[in-house]
Write an enzyme that holds these catalytic residues in place. Structure first.
Site, PDB file in Angstrom:
ATOM      1  CE  LYS A 183      -0.082   3.303   4.712  1.00 20.34           C
ATOM      2  NZ  LYS A 183      -0.086   3.423   6.142  1.00 20.34           N
ATOM      3  CG  HIS A 226      -6.059   1.864   5.140  1.00 17.01           C
ATOM      4  ND1 HIS A 226      -5.642   2.792   6.065  1.00 17.01           N
ATOM      5  CD2 HIS A 226      -5.024   1.004   4.972  1.00 17.01           C
ATOM      6  CE1 HIS A 226      -4.397   2.496   6.429  1.00 17.01           C
ATOM      7  NE2 HIS A 226      -4.004   1.415   5.780  1.00 17.01           N
ATOM      8  CB  SER A 243       4.751  -1.759  12.252  1.00 17.74           C
ATOM      9  OG  SER A 243       4.346  -0.423  12.526  1.00 17.74           O
ATOM     10  CD  GLU A 267      -3.974  -2.586   7.402  1.00 18.98           C
ATOM     11  OE1 GLU A 267      -2.866  -2.871   6.968  1.00 18.98           O
ATOM     12  OE2 GLU A 267      -4.531  -1.503   7.182  1.00 18.98           O
ATOM     13  CG  ASN A 281      -1.755   1.203   1.404  1.00 24.48           C
ATOM     14  OD1 ASN A 281      -1.867   2.010   0.479  1.00 24.48           O
ATOM     15  ND2 ASN A 281      -2.381   1.363   2.571  1.00 24.48           N
ATOM     16  CD  GLU A 305      -2.986   5.511   6.670  1.00 22.29           C
ATOM     17  OE1 GLU A 305      -2.929   5.523   5.428  1.00 22.29           O
ATOM     18  OE2 GLU A 305      -2.040   5.133   7.388  1.00 22.29           O
ATOM     19  N   GLY A 346       2.002   2.332  10.844  1.00 23.06           N
ATOM     20  CA  GLY A 346       2.952   3.438  10.687  1.00 23.06           C
ATOM     21  C   GLY A 346       3.634   3.846  11.985  1.00 23.06           C
TER      22      GLY A 346
HETATM   23  P1  PGA Z   1       2.519   0.362   7.772  1.00 24.10           P
HETATM   24  O1  PGA Z   1       1.094   0.576   7.085  1.00 24.10           O
HETATM   25  O2  PGA Z   1       3.093  -0.898   7.213  1.00 24.10           O
HETATM   26  O3  PGA Z   1       3.316   1.580   7.388  1.00 24.10           O
HETATM   27  O4  PGA Z   1       2.287   0.264   9.235  1.00 24.10           O
HETATM   28  C1  PGA Z   1       0.223  -0.492   6.935  1.00 24.10           C
HETATM   29  C2  PGA Z   1      -1.062  -0.028   6.322  1.00 24.10           C
HETATM   30  O5  PGA Z   1      -1.413   1.151   6.440  1.00 24.10           O
HETATM   31  O6  PGA Z   1      -1.779  -0.808   5.724  1.00 24.10           O
END
Ligand code: PGA
Length: 248
Positions: free
Chosen positions: A10, A94, A211, A165, A8, A96, A171
């Site tokens: 983003k 997601h 992460s 998640e 992803n 976000e 993140g």
């Molecule tokens: P990350 O993001 O690996 O940077 O923690 C995962 C995600 O947002 O799906």
């Protein structure tokens, strides 16, 4: 089944040059990697650059969102558009996007629109730190699944992918330990079995995101029993992503 590794990106990289460079690194690195199924989810605007380069075998493209209608909906992109471009997958729900106002109800519409367009939804569920501390994680996940999948048939849901998640692990570098990820994966399957049946629940792929890096990915597959991972930060760094894939 081969582990499913979803990238992803983003809202990155900031310009086509960087996106093409990153994709090129992944393609090159993947020549030596056979035992994974990889899905790259770039921002919408970069998808057309890579369609002709994604081969049918183990590298596919996905989008990061979808809208459930076509017509007077400024700024939106429909499932049909993504499908006709050559996309196979779409990330839906997601966290976000949930913080920007996405609800279980809109997520449900998006998942249905994916099935209508013959796209595979990657349905994200997960609890916040406050919810976890209050012991509410199982209830939050249950509701996200129940409402997100409302009205979706047994037959259609077979093509779904669920990504667990935990918001607190996204993140942050604070990853979820493997035992906990396994517990949550089992809980997701139990919820799916309650809505559908054991057989349906067993066949739905459940993956982990939050992460994930080259040095912890194996734990999620082997110890937590996940069918794959969704990587954010690690997928935006070509070297790290190839190292992550190199575990398989
Ligand atoms: P990350 O993001 O690996 O940077 O923690 C995962 C995600 O947002 O799906």
């Amino acid at each position: 089944m081969k582990p499913l590794i979803i990238a992803n990106w983003k809202c990155n990289p900031p310009a086509p040059k960087g996106a093409k460079l990153l994709f090129g690194q992944v393609k090159k690195g993947m020549k030596k990697i056979k035992n994974t199924e990889v899905v790259i989810c770039p921002p919408f605007v970069y998808i057309p650059f890579f369609i002709s380069q994604s081969d049918r075998s183990n590298l596919a493209l996905g989008a990061q969102d979808v809208f459930w209608k076509e017509g007077p909906f400024t700024g939106e992109v429909s499932g049909k558009m993504l499908k006709s471009l050559g996309c196979k997958y779409v990330i839906v729900g997601h966290s976000e996007r949930r913080v920007l106002g996405e609800t279980n109800e809109t997520i449900n519409k998006k998942i249905k629109s994916c099935f209508n367009a013959k796209l595979v939804p990657i349905f994200c569920v997960g609890e916040s730190l406050e919810e976890r501390k209050a012991g509410k994680a199982p209830l939050i996940i249950k509701n996200q699944i129940k409402e997100g999948l409302r009205g979706i048939s047994r037959k259609a849901v077979g093509n779904l992918i669920i990504a667990y998640e935990p918001i607190w692990a996204i993140g942050t570098g604070q990853f979820c330990d493997f035992d906990e990820a396994m517990t949550m994966g089992l809980l997701i399957r139990k919820n799916l079995a309650d809505i559908y049946n054991q057989k349906v629940a067993k066949n739905i792929r459940v993956i982990y995101g939050g992460s994930v890096k080259a040095d912890n990915v194996l734990g999620y597959i082997k110890e937590a029993n996940m069918d794959g991972v969704l990587a954010g930060g690690a997928s935006m760094d070509g070297r790290e992503f190839i190292a992550l894939l190199g575990n398989f």
